[in-house]
Motif scaffolding. Structure first.
Motif, PDB file in Angstrom:
ATOM      1  N   ARG A 333       2.150   0.972   4.050  1.00 44.62           N
ATOM      2  CA  ARG A 333       2.269   0.865   2.588  1.00 44.62           C
ATOM      3  C   ARG A 333       2.196   2.228   1.911  1.00 44.62           C
ATOM      4  NH1 ARG A 333      -1.683  -4.413   1.503  1.00 44.62           N
ATOM      5  NH2 ARG A 333      -0.274  -5.967   2.463  1.00 44.62           N
ATOM      6  N   GLN A 334       1.359   3.112   2.466  1.00 48.83           N
ATOM      7  CA  GLN A 334       1.259   4.453   1.882  1.00 48.83           C
ATOM      8  C   GLN A 334       2.545   5.259   2.105  1.00 48.83           C
ATOM      9  OE1 GLN A 334      -2.201   6.291   3.552  1.00 48.83           O
ATOM     10  NE2 GLN A 334      -3.647   4.910   2.518  1.00 48.83           N
ATOM     11  N   GLN A 336       5.705   4.053   2.266  1.00 51.13           N
ATOM     12  CA  GLN A 336       6.892   3.500   1.612  1.00 51.13           C
ATOM     13  C   GLN A 336       7.307   4.269   0.350  1.00 51.13           C
ATOM     14  OE1 GLN A 336       6.124  -0.666   1.096  1.00 51.13           O
ATOM     15  NE2 GLN A 336       6.745  -1.171   3.215  1.00 51.13           N
ATOM     16  N   PRO A 337       6.396   4.625  -0.597  1.00 48.17           N
ATOM     17  CA  PRO A 337       6.834   5.404  -1.771  1.00 48.17           C
ATOM     18  C   PRO A 337       7.440   6.746  -1.397  1.00 48.17           C
ATOM     19  CG  PRO A 337       4.667   4.454  -2.133  1.00 48.17           C
ATOM     20  CD  PRO A 337       4.983   4.242  -0.708  1.00 48.17           C
ATOM     21  N   GLN A 340      10.964   6.217  -0.072  1.00 46.00           N
ATOM     22  CA  GLN A 340      11.930   5.918  -1.136  1.00 46.00           C
ATOM     23  C   GLN A 340      12.306   7.180  -1.911  1.00 46.00           C
ATOM     24  OE1 GLN A 340      10.162   2.849  -3.505  1.00 46.00           O
ATOM     25  NE2 GLN A 340      10.426   1.245  -1.914  1.00 46.00           N
ATOM     26  N   GLN A 341      11.338   8.060  -2.170  1.00 44.58           N
ATOM     27  CA  GLN A 341      11.609   9.300  -2.895  1.00 44.58           C
ATOM     28  C   GLN A 341      12.511  10.218  -2.072  1.00 44.58           C
ATOM     29  OE1 GLN A 341       8.087  11.404  -4.063  1.00 44.58           O
ATOM     30  NE2 GLN A 341       9.199  13.088  -5.034  1.00 44.58           N
TER      31      GLN A 341
END
Length: 753
Positions: A333-334, A336-337, A340-341
């Protein structure tokens, strides 16, 4: 009706030892055989036990092995024939030094010569040579060939062709029993080889020489005819023989060839230009060039910012894949952002750089529309220039051909005839050379020559035949001897006292010497006789008696049962001698023959067989009626009596307990000679009323698996087992000098009386 008939049993006639002066002999049991030591526990084949197996059956093994080996040798003597060798010799020359010829060039190399010899060896054994030899009626009718289903294949296999010591000699040989037949066959093969191979090759060379001579004669005639034709043509065209005219003609021909070469070269270049123009025009008609995604991606990665962004995205993807494999949901989860960036950054850079990258790819591949137009114009200009140059050279070539045709003295037909004459003359020279070489080859000594017809030496292969028979005889004898010994080894018989505790749960409390003298003349060592045997027997049985008297501490033993695993293991001898020893020690002793199926004690002590233990069990007689006194002081005996089903049933009732209670009250010791454990249930029932039990073992007869089985059966019903006594041990007696003197004095005194 009685089940057993005591008078029909085998009489063991075991000696009953009478009481003698124990001070006269001090006998010590000792080892009598070189391999009788206590065997050490080991894995694999126990050599000590195996030697004992050889000792037990060495005479039988030798006789059986000798008979088997002799029978096999006799069969082999009849089956293996006494063969002779018929041998012929052929010389294959390396080179001929008498007359120089082409054979010296062809075969002077060693490898070529070896190949030639191998070829000749193969031809001698070839099918067509063998068939030619067998086509002769006298050869085909030979018995050794008629006995074969396929004589051709058999002879090709049996015929041996060798090259002794790498010499020029080929040896052709055949082995067989009939010397005349094998000599005829070898001679027939040699004759066929000479006819079908050697003479056939010579005939071929002669035919070839004849053809060459005819061809040479024809060539001579053709040359003469061509020479006449050339002379005629020369007169018609003028002075062709002038050297100046020939030089001018040659110069003109060289110029013509150079012009033709330049014209052809320009034509090739013109065709290449036309092809390139067609390709470019077709490409322009299909539209502008669109690079593939892979080409665009490779060009984008050359940009440092794009390459750095894509590398960062790949690192995040690898980390995401690793965390996913570990099942770490929080870490995924950490990530994933950040992923995406990074993906957005890569796509943005790609959209910004796309147009510039595509344009650069088109320019680098020369497929830019403006570039393609310039290239088409340049190729069109080059095509026009090459066309003009080609037309000029073609015109020049045509003029030169015309000038040469008009030259004085030119005649194509004459040149052709001269060329034909030159070729024909060269062929005639080659034919002449080959004809002379072949003629010399045929005149020199033959390269292949039979120097010895088939000869059969008087010496046969008897050494080989009887050598095989001797080896097989020895092998059969040894295999039989060791096979019988190994069979006996597998039975796991008792050889020495140490075998019993090593292979069973039974301890040995004593041993008795061998009393049976049968077969001792075969193995003379370790034997006893006379007073020596009597002394050793007394010492041995007294040792067993001492173990019984002192073996139970504060609880003295009164009833001792003697049994064995199977029959013929010496239990009758052990029971009788133990009873004698107990009586000799001053104790009232009773010997009960409880082997109701095979009673033997009445034979040993020479007492009448009558009512006995069976009648006592059935209640048909009293104790006083069945007890008999023997010649040994203090020893009484109860024979087995007549056994029936009622007696056997009585063993399972309280009557047995009553009988033994009565016997305990009358005697100090009771020795019960019961039947074998593995034969019936009698010893298992009688053992319930005995204070202890002795297992009788016999050397070379008792088997360790049977001993274990008997021990387990006795223990299963609660019978107390004191141990085992080994019968038949080989011992010797050693006396001191003092005892020998004492014996001599005693003998002299008895002689005087």
């Amino acid at each position: 009706m009685s089940i057993n008939d005591p008078n029909s049993g085998s009489h063991a006639n075991l000696p009953a030892v009478t009481e003698t002066s124990r001070g006269s002999l001090a006998a010590l049991p000792a080892v009598g055989m070189p391999w009788s030591e206590t065997p050490a526990s080991e894995e694999g084949l126990n050599l000590g036990r195996f030697f004992h197996s050889l000792r037990r059956h060495w005479l039988l093994s030798l006789i059986t092995g000798f008979v088997a080996a002799a029978s096999l040798s006799g069969v082999l003597h009849l089956v293996i024939p006494l063969n002779y060798d018929a041998q012929a010799l052929i010389r294959v020359r390396r080179e001929n030094k008498d007359i120089f010829s082409r054979s010296q060039v062809r075969y002077d190399d060693l490898r070529d010569y070896e190949t030639f010899k191998k070829t000749q060896a193969a031809l001698i054994k070839s099918t067509f040579v063998v068939q030619s030899a067998l086509r002769k009626e006298e050869i085909a009718q030979l018995p050794m060939l008629q006995a074969e289903d396929d004589p051709v294949s058999w002879l090709a296999d049996e015929l041996r062709v060798s090259n002794p010591e790498d010499s020029e000699i080929l040896s052709v040989s055949l082995r067989g029993e009939n010397t005349k037949d094998i000599k005829k066959i070898v001679d027939a093969v040699i004759d066929s080889y000479e006819t079908e191979v050697v003479q056939a090759e010579r005939d071929n060379d002669l035919e070839r020489l004849r053809i060459l001579k005819n061809s040479y004669r024809e060539n001579v005639s053709d040359v003469k005819e061509l020479q006449d034709t050339i002379a005629t043509l020369s007169k018609e065209v003028g002075s062709l023989s002038s050297e100046s005219v020939e030089v001018v003609h040659q110069i003109q021909m060289d110029q013509l060839m150079r012009t033709k070469s330049r014209r052809d070269k320009v034509l090739i270049e013109l065709q290449d230009v036309r092809t390139n123009l067609v390709v470019l025009q077709q490409r322009r008609e299909r539209g502008s060039y669109a690079p593939s995604e892979h080409e665009i991606e490779d060009a984008l990665e050359m940009d440092p910012f794009y390459a750095e962004a894509k590398s960062r995205l790949l690192s995040l993807k690898n980390e995401h894949r690793a965390q996913n494999a570990r099942g770490n949901v929080a870490a995924i989860r950490q990530l994933q952002p950040a992923m995406q960036q990074a993906y957005s950054e890569v796509e943005q850079l790609k959209s910004e750089l796309y147009e510039r990258v595509v344009d650069r790819i088109r320019r680098m591949s020369s497929r830019d529309p403006a570039t393609e137009k310039d290239l088409v114009d340049m190729l069109e200009t080059e095509r026009i220039l090459l066309s003009q140059q080609f037309q000029s050279l073609a015109d020049q070539h045509q003029r030169q051909e015309k000038e040469i045709g008009e030259s004085i003295g030119f005649s194509a037909d004459l040149e052709i005839r001269k060329a034909e004459l030159e070729t024909l003359t060269h062929m005639m020279e080659i034919t002449r050379t080959e004809m002379d070489s072949l003629d010399l080859e045929l005149k020199k000594r033959p390269r292949i020559q039979v120097i010895q017809r088939a000869v059969v030496p008087e010496v046969s292969d008897w050494v080989f035949k009887y050598g095989i028979i001797f080896v097989l005889f020895t092998t059969a004898l040894g295999s039989t001897v060791f096979g019988i010994a190994y069979w006996d080894y597998q039975l796991m018989k008792v050889n020495v006292s140490g075998d019993v505790p090593g292979g069973t749960n039974v301890r040995v409390v004593g041993s008795l010497p061998a009393l049976d003298r049968r077969g001792r003349w075969l193995l003379p060592w370790g034997g006893l006789s006379g007073s020596s045997l009597e002394a050793v027997l007394i010492e041995s049985i007294d040792s067993v008696r001492t173990a019984i008297l002192c073996g139970n501490g504060d609880h003295p033993l009164h009833v001792v049962m003697v049994t064995s695993a199977i029959a013929q293991e010496g239990k009758t001898t052990l029971a009788g001698q133990l009873a004698i020893s107990l009586a000799r020690s001053g104790r009232r002793t009773l010997l009960v023959d409880a082997d109701v199926h095979n009673p033997q004690q009445h034979h040993v002590f020479s007492v009448p067989f009558g009512r006995g233990f069976c009648e006592l069990l059935r209640g048909e007689a009293t104790l006083d009626q069945v007890v008999q006194h023997v010649s040994v002081e203090g020893l009484s005996m109860i024979t087995a009596g007549y056994c029936n089903q009622a007696s056997l049933r009585a063993l399972t009732t309280e009557s047995v307990q009553n009988v033994f209670s009565q016997l305990r009250s009358e005697f100090d010791f009771i020795v019960v000679d019961s039947g074998p454990v593995l034969v019936g249930a009698d010893p298992l029932l009688l053992g319930q009323h005995a204070d202890t039990t002795l297992l009788s073992l016999c050397r070379d007869i008792s088997r360790i698996p049977k001993i274990n089985e008997a021990h387990d059966r006795l223990q299963a019903v609660g019978v107390n087992i004191m141990g085992a006594v080994l019968n038949g041990v080989a011992v010797e007696v050693r006396r001191s000098k003092m005892e020998l003197v004492y014996d001599e004095d005693a003998n002299s005194e008895s002689g005087t009386v």
